[in-house]
Design an enzyme around this catalytic site. Structure first.
Site, PDB file in Angstrom:
ATOM      1  CG  ASP A 101      -1.914  -1.091   1.241  1.00  0.00           C
ATOM      2  OD1 ASP A 101      -2.253  -1.578   0.146  1.00  0.00           O
ATOM      3  OD2 ASP A 101      -2.360  -1.476   2.341  1.00  0.00           O
TER       4      ASP A 101
HETATM    5  N1  URA Z   1      -1.297  -5.988   3.840  1.00  0.00           N
HETATM    6  C1  URA Z   1      -1.788  -4.732   3.864  1.00  0.00           C
HETATM    7  O1  URA Z   1      -2.802  -4.477   4.480  1.00  0.00           O
HETATM    8  N2  URA Z   1      -1.101  -3.778   3.235  1.00  0.00           N
HETATM    9  C2  URA Z   1       0.036  -3.998   2.561  1.00  0.00           C
HETATM   10  O2  URA Z   1       0.620  -3.070   2.003  1.00  0.00           O
HETATM   11  C3  URA Z   1       0.534  -5.308   2.537  1.00  0.00           C
HETATM   12  C4  URA Z   1      -0.161  -6.292   3.178  1.00  0.00           C
END
Ligand code: URA
Length: 237
Positions: A101
Protein backbone atom coordinates in the site's frame (compact mmCIF):
# COMPACT_ATOMS: atom_id res chain seq x y z
CA UNK A 1 8.63 -21.89 -29.85
CA UNK A 2 6.88 -20.34 -26.90
CA UNK A 3 3.49 -18.88 -26.14
CA UNK A 4 3.07 -15.25 -27.11
CA UNK A 5 2.12 -14.14 -23.58
CA UNK A 6 5.25 -15.81 -22.15
CA UNK A 7 7.40 -14.16 -24.82
CA UNK A 8 5.87 -10.75 -24.00
CA UNK A 9 6.52 -11.16 -20.30
CA UNK A 10 10.12 -12.19 -21.04
CA UNK A 11 10.47 -9.00 -23.08
CA UNK A 12 9.51 -7.09 -19.94
CA UNK A 13 6.23 -5.83 -21.44
CA UNK A 14 4.13 -6.91 -18.45
CA UNK A 15 3.40 -9.96 -16.32
CA UNK A 16 2.10 -12.97 -18.20
CA UNK A 17 -1.47 -12.30 -17.09
CA UNK A 18 -1.32 -8.64 -18.13
CA UNK A 19 0.24 -9.71 -21.44
CA UNK A 20 -2.74 -11.99 -22.04
CA UNK A 21 -5.01 -8.96 -21.61
CA UNK A 22 -2.95 -7.03 -24.16
CA UNK A 23 -3.33 -9.91 -26.63
CA UNK A 24 -7.07 -10.14 -26.08
CA UNK A 25 -7.35 -6.38 -26.54
CA UNK A 26 -5.84 -6.75 -30.04
CA UNK A 27 -2.76 -4.73 -29.17
CA UNK A 28 -0.23 -7.36 -30.18
CA UNK A 29 1.02 -8.02 -33.71
CA UNK A 30 3.30 -10.80 -34.87
CA UNK A 31 4.98 -10.02 -38.22
CA UNK A 32 2.14 -7.68 -39.38
CA UNK A 33 -0.78 -9.78 -38.17
CA UNK A 34 -2.83 -8.90 -35.09
CA UNK A 35 -2.98 -11.97 -32.84
CA UNK A 36 -5.80 -12.34 -30.33
CA UNK A 37 -5.31 -16.05 -29.74
CA UNK A 38 -3.70 -16.94 -26.39
CA UNK A 39 -2.38 -20.26 -27.70
CA UNK A 40 -0.31 -18.58 -30.43
CA UNK A 41 3.37 -19.54 -30.42
CA UNK A 42 6.33 -17.46 -31.56
CA UNK A 43 10.04 -18.05 -32.01
CA UNK A 44 13.04 -15.74 -31.83
CA UNK A 45 12.90 -14.93 -35.57
CA UNK A 46 9.35 -13.50 -35.33
CA UNK A 47 8.89 -9.72 -35.10
CA UNK A 48 6.54 -8.91 -32.24
CA UNK A 49 4.91 -5.51 -31.72
CA UNK A 50 2.81 -4.08 -28.88
CA UNK A 51 0.87 -0.96 -29.82
CA UNK A 52 2.96 -0.99 -33.03
CA UNK A 53 6.22 -0.79 -31.08
CA UNK A 54 8.67 -3.64 -31.60
CA UNK A 55 9.57 -5.49 -28.43
CA UNK A 56 12.85 -7.24 -27.68
CA UNK A 57 13.99 -9.73 -25.11
CA UNK A 58 15.87 -7.95 -22.38
CA UNK A 59 18.35 -9.28 -19.91
CA UNK A 60 16.50 -10.05 -16.70
CA UNK A 61 17.20 -7.80 -13.72
CA UNK A 62 16.05 -8.19 -10.13
CA UNK A 63 15.99 -5.47 -7.47
CA UNK A 64 15.18 -5.49 -3.79
CA UNK A 65 13.88 -2.09 -2.66
CA UNK A 66 13.29 -0.83 0.87
CA UNK A 67 10.08 0.93 -0.11
CA UNK A 68 9.42 4.15 1.75
CA UNK A 69 5.91 5.14 2.78
CA UNK A 70 4.12 7.53 0.39
CA UNK A 71 5.18 5.72 -2.77
CA UNK A 72 2.85 3.85 -5.03
CA UNK A 73 3.34 0.35 -6.45
CA UNK A 74 2.37 0.97 -10.05
CA UNK A 75 4.10 2.07 -13.20
CA UNK A 76 2.35 5.47 -13.39
CA UNK A 77 0.11 7.40 -11.03
CA UNK A 78 -2.75 9.56 -12.29
CA UNK A 79 -2.39 11.77 -9.25
CA UNK A 80 1.32 12.31 -9.95
CA UNK A 81 2.47 10.57 -6.77
CA UNK A 82 5.95 9.09 -6.65
CA UNK A 83 6.06 5.47 -7.82
CA UNK A 84 8.44 2.75 -6.69
CA UNK A 85 9.82 2.67 -10.25
CA UNK A 86 10.91 6.33 -9.86
CA UNK A 87 13.23 5.23 -7.05
CA UNK A 88 15.28 2.82 -9.16
CA UNK A 89 17.83 4.00 -11.68
CA UNK A 90 17.55 1.48 -14.51
CA UNK A 91 16.83 1.45 -18.24
CA UNK A 92 15.06 -1.91 -17.99
CA UNK A 93 11.26 -1.99 -17.91
CA UNK A 94 10.85 -3.30 -14.39
CA UNK A 95 7.61 -3.73 -12.46
CA UNK A 96 6.84 -4.54 -8.81
CA UNK A 97 6.25 -8.15 -7.74
CA UNK A 98 2.87 -7.76 -6.06
CA UNK A 99 1.94 -4.61 -4.17
CA UNK A 100 2.45 -2.75 -0.96
CA UNK A 101 0.00 0.00 0.00
CA UNK A 102 0.92 3.69 -0.39
CA UNK A 103 1.42 4.00 3.37
CA UNK A 104 3.20 0.62 3.81
CA UNK A 105 7.00 0.51 3.83
CA UNK A 106 9.41 -2.37 3.49
CA UNK A 107 10.70 -5.08 1.25
CA UNK A 108 9.57 -4.98 -2.34
CA UNK A 109 10.97 -6.91 -5.30
CA UNK A 110 11.02 -5.37 -8.75
CA UNK A 111 12.00 -7.12 -11.95
CA UNK A 112 11.41 -7.40 -15.68
CA UNK A 113 11.08 -11.19 -15.30
CA UNK A 114 7.38 -11.76 -15.90
CA UNK A 115 7.78 -15.50 -15.55
CA UNK A 116 9.17 -15.31 -12.01
CA UNK A 117 6.67 -12.56 -11.08
CA UNK A 118 3.84 -14.80 -12.17
CA UNK A 119 5.09 -17.70 -10.11
CA UNK A 120 5.76 -15.65 -6.99
CA UNK A 121 2.39 -13.88 -7.04
CA UNK A 122 0.35 -16.94 -7.94
CA UNK A 123 -1.78 -18.04 -4.95
CA UNK A 124 -0.25 -21.52 -5.24
CA UNK A 125 3.23 -19.99 -4.84
CA UNK A 126 2.66 -19.94 -1.06
CA UNK A 127 5.47 -17.45 -0.56
CA UNK A 128 5.80 -16.34 3.07
CA UNK A 129 5.62 -12.59 3.62
CA UNK A 130 6.33 -11.20 7.08
CA UNK A 131 5.08 -7.83 8.29
CA UNK A 132 5.75 -5.78 11.39
CA UNK A 133 2.60 -3.95 12.42
CA UNK A 134 1.95 -1.21 14.95
CA UNK A 135 -1.61 -1.75 16.00
CA UNK A 136 -4.08 0.32 17.96
CA UNK A 137 -5.18 -1.25 21.27
CA UNK A 138 -3.89 -4.25 23.18
CA UNK A 139 -3.92 -7.43 21.13
CA UNK A 140 -4.67 -10.54 23.20
CA UNK A 141 -3.45 -14.14 22.84
CA UNK A 142 -7.00 -15.15 22.00
CA UNK A 143 -7.07 -12.67 19.13
CA UNK A 144 -3.68 -13.92 17.92
CA UNK A 145 -5.13 -17.43 17.75
CA UNK A 146 -8.06 -16.17 15.72
CA UNK A 147 -5.72 -14.51 13.21
CA UNK A 148 -3.52 -17.60 13.02
CA UNK A 149 -6.44 -19.89 12.25
CA UNK A 150 -7.92 -17.58 9.60
CA UNK A 151 -10.56 -14.88 9.51
CA UNK A 152 -13.24 -14.28 6.93
CA UNK A 153 -12.44 -11.44 4.53
CA UNK A 154 -14.90 -10.76 1.70
CA UNK A 155 -16.55 -14.10 2.39
CA UNK A 156 -13.33 -16.13 2.08
CA UNK A 157 -11.27 -17.43 5.00
CA UNK A 158 -7.63 -16.38 5.10
CA UNK A 159 -5.04 -19.18 5.08
CA UNK A 160 -3.19 -20.08 8.26
CA UNK A 161 -0.85 -17.33 9.45
CA UNK A 162 1.96 -17.09 11.98
CA UNK A 163 1.48 -14.26 14.46
CA UNK A 164 3.74 -13.11 17.32
CA UNK A 165 3.24 -10.27 19.76
CA UNK A 166 6.58 -8.42 19.87
CA UNK A 167 5.73 -5.65 22.32
CA UNK A 168 2.78 -4.30 24.26
CA UNK A 169 2.75 -0.58 25.10
CA UNK A 170 0.09 -0.37 27.80
CA UNK A 171 0.71 3.30 28.48
CA UNK A 172 -0.09 4.33 24.90
CA UNK A 173 -2.53 1.49 24.29
CA UNK A 174 -0.60 0.09 21.31
CA UNK A 175 0.65 -3.36 20.27
CA UNK A 176 3.53 -4.36 18.00
CA UNK A 177 2.91 -7.59 16.15
CA UNK A 178 4.78 -9.70 13.60
CA UNK A 179 2.55 -11.53 11.15
CA UNK A 180 3.49 -13.97 8.39
CA UNK A 181 1.01 -14.73 5.63
CA UNK A 182 1.27 -16.66 2.37
CA UNK A 183 -1.43 -14.83 0.43
CA UNK A 184 -1.43 -11.38 -1.10
CA UNK A 185 -5.02 -10.18 -0.95
CA UNK A 186 -5.79 -6.47 -1.06
CA UNK A 187 -4.94 -4.72 2.23
CA UNK A 188 -4.85 -8.18 3.75
CA UNK A 189 -2.95 -7.49 6.97
CA UNK A 190 -4.91 -4.31 7.72
CA UNK A 191 -8.19 -6.10 7.06
CA UNK A 192 -7.21 -9.11 9.17
CA UNK A 193 -6.57 -6.83 12.15
CA UNK A 194 -9.74 -4.85 11.45
CA UNK A 195 -11.68 -8.11 11.63
CA UNK A 196 -10.57 -8.41 15.27
CA UNK A 197 -11.29 -4.70 15.84
CA UNK A 198 -7.74 -3.34 15.79
CA UNK A 199 -6.60 -0.68 13.36
CA UNK A 200 -3.12 -1.03 11.85
CA UNK A 201 -1.36 2.31 12.39
CA UNK A 202 1.92 1.46 10.68
CA UNK A 203 2.93 -1.45 8.51
CA UNK A 204 6.29 -2.63 7.25
CA UNK A 205 7.16 -5.76 5.29
CA UNK A 206 10.33 -7.15 6.82
CA UNK A 207 10.71 -10.45 4.96
CA UNK A 208 9.78 -11.92 1.57
CA UNK A 209 10.52 -15.66 1.27
CA UNK A 210 14.15 -15.80 2.56
CA UNK A 211 14.95 -12.16 1.71
CA UNK A 212 15.21 -9.50 4.42
CA UNK A 213 16.05 -5.80 4.70
CA UNK A 214 19.36 -6.50 6.44
CA UNK A 215 21.85 -3.61 6.16
CA UNK A 216 19.43 -1.46 4.18
CA UNK A 217 17.82 1.86 4.98
CA UNK A 218 14.55 3.33 3.73
CA UNK A 219 14.62 4.20 0.01
CA UNK A 220 17.72 2.10 -0.68
CA UNK A 221 17.79 -0.68 -3.24
CA UNK A 222 20.18 -3.36 -4.41
CA UNK A 223 20.35 -5.97 -7.17
CA UNK A 224 19.71 -9.57 -6.22
CA UNK A 225 22.64 -11.85 -6.90
CA UNK A 226 22.34 -14.96 -9.05
CA UNK A 227 22.18 -17.26 -6.00
CA UNK A 228 19.22 -15.32 -4.62
CA UNK A 229 17.43 -15.42 -7.98
CA UNK A 230 17.95 -19.18 -8.25
CA UNK A 231 16.73 -19.62 -4.69
CA UNK A 232 13.58 -17.61 -5.48
CA UNK A 233 12.93 -19.85 -8.49
CA UNK A 234 13.40 -22.91 -6.29
CA UNK A 235 10.79 -21.52 -3.85
CA UNK A 236 8.10 -21.73 -6.54
CA UNK A 237 9.02 -25.01 -8.26
N1 URA B 1 -1.30 -5.99 3.84
C1 URA B 1 -1.79 -4.73 3.86
O1 URA B 1 -2.80 -4.48 4.48
N2 URA B 1 -1.10 -3.78 3.23
C2 URA B 1 0.04 -4.00 2.56
O2 URA B 1 0.62 -3.07 2.00
C3 URA B 1 0.53 -5.31 2.54
C4 URA B 1 -0.16 -6.29 3.18
Amino acid sequence: MERLQKYLSECGVASRRKSEELILQGKVKVNNEIITNLGYKVNDTDDVYVDNIKVFKEENVYYLLYKPEKTICSLHDEKGRKTVIDLIDTKEKIFPVGRLDYDTSGLLLLTNDGNLTNKLTHPKGNIEKTYYAKVDGIVTIKEINILENGVILDGVKTKKAKVKIKKIDKKNNKSYVEITITEGRNHQVKNMFLSINHKVLKLKRIKYAFLTLENMSVGEYRKLNIKEVKKLYSCVK
